[in-house]
Design a protein around this motif. Structure first.
Motif, PDB file in Angstrom:
ATOM      1  N   VAL A  15       0.839  -1.201   0.000  1.00 48.12           N
ATOM      2  CA  VAL A  15       0.000   0.000   0.000  1.00 48.12           C
ATOM      3  C   VAL A  15       0.873   1.250   0.000  1.00 48.12           C
ATOM      4  CG1 VAL A  15      -1.677   1.321   1.367  1.00 48.12           C
ATOM      5  CG2 VAL A  15      -1.973  -1.141   1.071  1.00 48.12           C
ATOM      6  N   GLU A  16       1.928   1.251   0.781  1.00 52.51           N
ATOM      7  CA  GLU A  16       2.845   2.401   0.838  1.00 52.51           C
ATOM      8  C   GLU A  16       3.483   2.663  -0.523  1.00 52.51           C
ATOM      9  OE1 GLU A  16       2.991   4.565   3.036  1.00 52.51           O
ATOM     10  OE2 GLU A  16       3.114   3.753   5.047  1.00 52.51           O
ATOM     11  N   ILE A  17       3.953   1.613  -1.179  1.00 53.10           N
ATOM     12  CA  ILE A  17       4.590   1.778  -2.493  1.00 53.10           C
ATOM     13  C   ILE A  17       3.583   2.322  -3.504  1.00 53.10           C
ATOM     14  CG2 ILE A  17       5.615   0.517  -4.434  1.00 53.10           C
ATOM     15  CD1 ILE A  17       6.925  -1.335  -2.279  1.00 53.10           C
ATOM     16  N   ALA A  18       2.389   1.760  -3.507  1.00 52.55           N
ATOM     17  CA  ALA A  18       1.361   2.234  -4.445  1.00 52.55           C
ATOM     18  C   ALA A  18       1.022   3.701  -4.180  1.00 52.55           C
ATOM     19  CB  ALA A  18       0.107   1.367  -4.320  1.00 52.55           C
ATOM     20  N   LEU A  19       0.910   4.075  -2.919  1.00 47.40           N
ATOM     21  CA  LEU A  19       0.593   5.459  -2.564  1.00 47.40           C
ATOM     22  C   LEU A  19       1.743   6.401  -2.929  1.00 47.40           C
ATOM     23  CD1 LEU A  19      -1.692   7.101  -1.347  1.00 47.40           C
ATOM     24  CD2 LEU A  19      -0.702   6.704   0.906  1.00 47.40           C
ATOM     25  N   ILE A  33       9.696  12.790  -2.509  1.00 45.91           N
ATOM     26  CA  ILE A  33      10.835  12.469  -1.637  1.00 45.91           C
ATOM     27  C   ILE A  33      11.016  13.558  -0.584  1.00 45.91           C
ATOM     28  CG2 ILE A  33      13.357  12.229  -1.584  1.00 45.91           C
ATOM     29  CD1 ILE A  33      13.091  10.834  -4.346  1.00 45.91           C
ATOM     30  N   GLY A  34      10.883  14.815  -0.999  1.00 43.93           N
ATOM     31  CA  GLY A  34      10.988  15.925  -0.048  1.00 43.93           C
ATOM     32  C   GLY A  34       9.911  15.858   1.018  1.00 43.93           C
ATOM     33  N   LEU A  35       8.705  15.506   0.611  1.00 46.42           N
ATOM     34  CA  LEU A  35       7.600  15.384   1.568  1.00 46.42           C
ATOM     35  C   LEU A  35       7.854  14.258   2.571  1.00 46.42           C
ATOM     36  CD1 LEU A  35       4.869  16.631   2.230  1.00 46.42           C
ATOM     37  CD2 LEU A  35       3.819  15.039   0.623  1.00 46.42           C
ATOM     38  N   VAL A  36       8.388  13.137   2.099  1.00 47.58           N
ATOM     39  CA  VAL A  36       8.706  12.013   2.991  1.00 47.58           C
ATOM     40  C   VAL A  36       9.790  12.429   3.988  1.00 47.58           C
ATOM     41  CG1 VAL A  36       9.763   9.716   3.058  1.00 47.58           C
ATOM     42  CG2 VAL A  36       7.947  10.199   1.425  1.00 47.58           C
ATOM     43  N   ILE A  37      10.812  13.154   3.519  1.00 49.81           N
ATOM     44  CA  ILE A  37      11.881  13.628   4.410  1.00 49.81           C
ATOM     45  C   ILE A  37      11.334  14.651   5.406  1.00 49.81           C
ATOM     46  CG2 ILE A  37      14.047  14.932   4.484  1.00 49.81           C
ATOM     47  CD1 ILE A  37      14.759  13.533   1.811  1.00 49.81           C
ATOM     48  N   LEU A  38      10.459  15.541   4.937  1.00 50.09           N
ATOM     49  CA  LEU A  38       9.865  16.545   5.821  1.00 50.09           C
ATOM     50  C   LEU A  38       9.029  15.892   6.925  1.00 50.09           C
ATOM     51  CD1 LEU A  38       9.317  19.571   6.400  1.00 50.09           C
ATOM     52  CD2 LEU A  38       7.284  19.330   4.940  1.00 50.09           C
ATOM     53  N   ALA A  40       9.401  12.942   8.165  1.00 49.88           N
ATOM     54  CA  ALA A  40      10.321  12.278   9.095  1.00 49.88           C
ATOM     55  C   ALA A  40      10.940  13.293  10.052  1.00 49.88           C
ATOM     56  CB  ALA A  40      11.407  11.533   8.333  1.00 49.88           C
ATOM     57  N   ALA A  41      11.347  14.456   9.549  1.00 49.15           N
ATOM     58  CA  ALA A  41      11.961  15.479  10.402  1.00 49.15           C
ATOM     59  C   ALA A  41      10.955  16.057  11.389  1.00 49.15           C
ATOM     60  CB  ALA A  41      12.558  16.590   9.531  1.00 49.15           C
ATOM     61  N   VAL A  42       9.777  16.390  10.904  1.00 51.32           N
ATOM     62  CA  VAL A  42       8.734  16.929  11.791  1.00 51.32           C
ATOM     63  C   VAL A  42       8.330  15.872  12.814  1.00 51.32           C
ATOM     64  CG1 VAL A  42       6.330  17.729  11.864  1.00 51.32           C
ATOM     65  CG2 VAL A  42       7.891  18.641  10.140  1.00 51.32           C
ATOM     66  N   GLY A  43       8.207  14.626  12.379  1.00 54.95           N
ATOM     67  CA  GLY A  43       7.841  13.542  13.288  1.00 54.95           C
ATOM     68  C   GLY A  43       8.866  13.334  14.380  1.00 54.95           C
ATOM     69  N   THR A  87       9.744   5.652   9.046  1.00 55.72           N
ATOM     70  CA  THR A  87       9.556   4.717   7.947  1.00 55.72           C
ATOM     71  C   THR A  87       8.976   5.479   6.760  1.00 55.72           C
ATOM     72  OG1 THR A  87       9.104   2.932   9.512  1.00 55.72           O
ATOM     73  CG2 THR A  87       8.387   2.585   7.254  1.00 55.72           C
ATOM     74  N   PRO A  88       9.616   5.396   5.587  1.00 54.20           N
ATOM     75  CA  PRO A  88       9.094   6.137   4.429  1.00 54.20           C
ATOM     76  C   PRO A  88       7.707   5.658   4.036  1.00 54.20           C
ATOM     77  CG  PRO A  88      11.306   5.316   3.999  1.00 54.20           C
ATOM     78  CD  PRO A  88      10.855   4.693   5.273  1.00 54.20           C
ATOM     79  N   GLY A  89       6.793   6.587   3.904  1.00 53.91           N
ATOM     80  CA  GLY A  89       5.438   6.265   3.474  1.00 53.91           C
ATOM     81  C   GLY A  89       4.420   7.151   4.157  1.00 53.91           C
ATOM     82  N   PHE A  90       3.265   7.249   3.530  1.00 53.54           N
ATOM     83  CA  PHE A  90       2.227   8.141   4.049  1.00 53.54           C
ATOM     84  C   PHE A  90       1.279   7.451   5.020  1.00 53.54           C
ATOM     85  CE2 PHE A  90       3.402  10.033  -0.116  1.00 53.54           C
ATOM     86  CZ  PHE A  90       3.983  11.182   0.387  1.00 53.54           C
ATOM     87  N   VAL A  91       1.039   6.166   4.845  1.00 58.31           N
ATOM     88  CA  VAL A  91       0.166   5.429   5.767  1.00 58.31           C
ATOM     89  C   VAL A  91       0.845   5.340   7.137  1.00 58.31           C
ATOM     90  CG1 VAL A  91      -0.939   3.202   6.253  1.00 58.31           C
ATOM     91  CG2 VAL A  91      -0.956   4.126   3.931  1.00 58.31           C
ATOM     92  N   THR A  92       2.129   4.964   7.149  1.00 58.64           N
ATOM     93  CA  THR A  92       2.847   4.871   8.425  1.00 58.64           C
ATOM     94  C   THR A  92       2.989   6.244   9.067  1.00 58.64           C
ATOM     95  OG1 THR A  92       4.943   4.939   7.207  1.00 58.64           O
ATOM     96  CG2 THR A  92       4.119   2.769   7.876  1.00 58.64           C
TER      97      THR A  92
END
Length: 158
Positions: A15-19, A33-38, A40-43, A87-92
């Motif tokens: 699901v993460e890969i598809a998203l 990629i920038g959104l995933v890094i952002l 992670a940093a905010v989290g 963990t890279p992904g939007f669901v996680t």
């Protein structure tokens, strides 16, 4: 338990890969990629901030003689949130944010505390359990009197 592990290790990454692919097609690969890094940093920042706040609440409860059971569970939830947010992904990331937010985390912790059962007893904090008896709550626990404690306090049993 096997279905849960299957869900965690097979379905969620799919699901993460598809998203990630879908979001990448809409906003671009580098933006994704920038959104995933952002996230992670905010989290990581939120986990650190909320972890300190939870630690202070637990310390305050312990100084007043109260059990910090909920704060201990919230600390565990923050550790899980940190892993999910890194963990890279939007669901996680969504699940991690749900566990790290100071509005939802205490509600989830209280819900979990009510449902955790160990040998028919509700877990209130590490090592202490309560159950209903005919005369109200009964708290059970274990203790030991150490030799150095006995030497300092003559009232303790020998």
């Amino acid at each position: 338990m096997g279905k849960l592990l299957f869900l965690l290790f097979v379905l969620i990454p799919i699901v993460e890969i598809a998203l990630l692919i879908e979001v990448g097609e809409r906003i671009g690969g580098w933006s994704t990629i920038g959104l995933v890094i952002l996230t992670a940093a905010v989290g990581a920042t939120l986990v650190r901030q909320q972890g300190v706040a939870t630690l202070m609440q637990a310390r305050q409860k312990m100084t007043t003689g109260q059990s910090p059971g909920q704060e201990m569970l919230e600390g565990l939830m923050l550790a899980v949130a940190g892993v999910l947010l890194l963990t890279p992904g939007f669901v996680t990331d969504g699940l991690g944010l749900l566990l790290v937010m100071p509005v939802s985390r205490p509600l989830i912790a209280r819900w979990l505390l009510k449902r955790l059962v160990v040998a028919g007893a509700s877990v209130h904090s590490a090592g202490f359990y309560s159950h209903q008896s005919g005369q109200g709550d009964v708290f059970e626990g274990e203790f030991e009197v150490r030799r150095e404690d006995r030497d300092q306090d003559p009232k303790l049993p020998r």
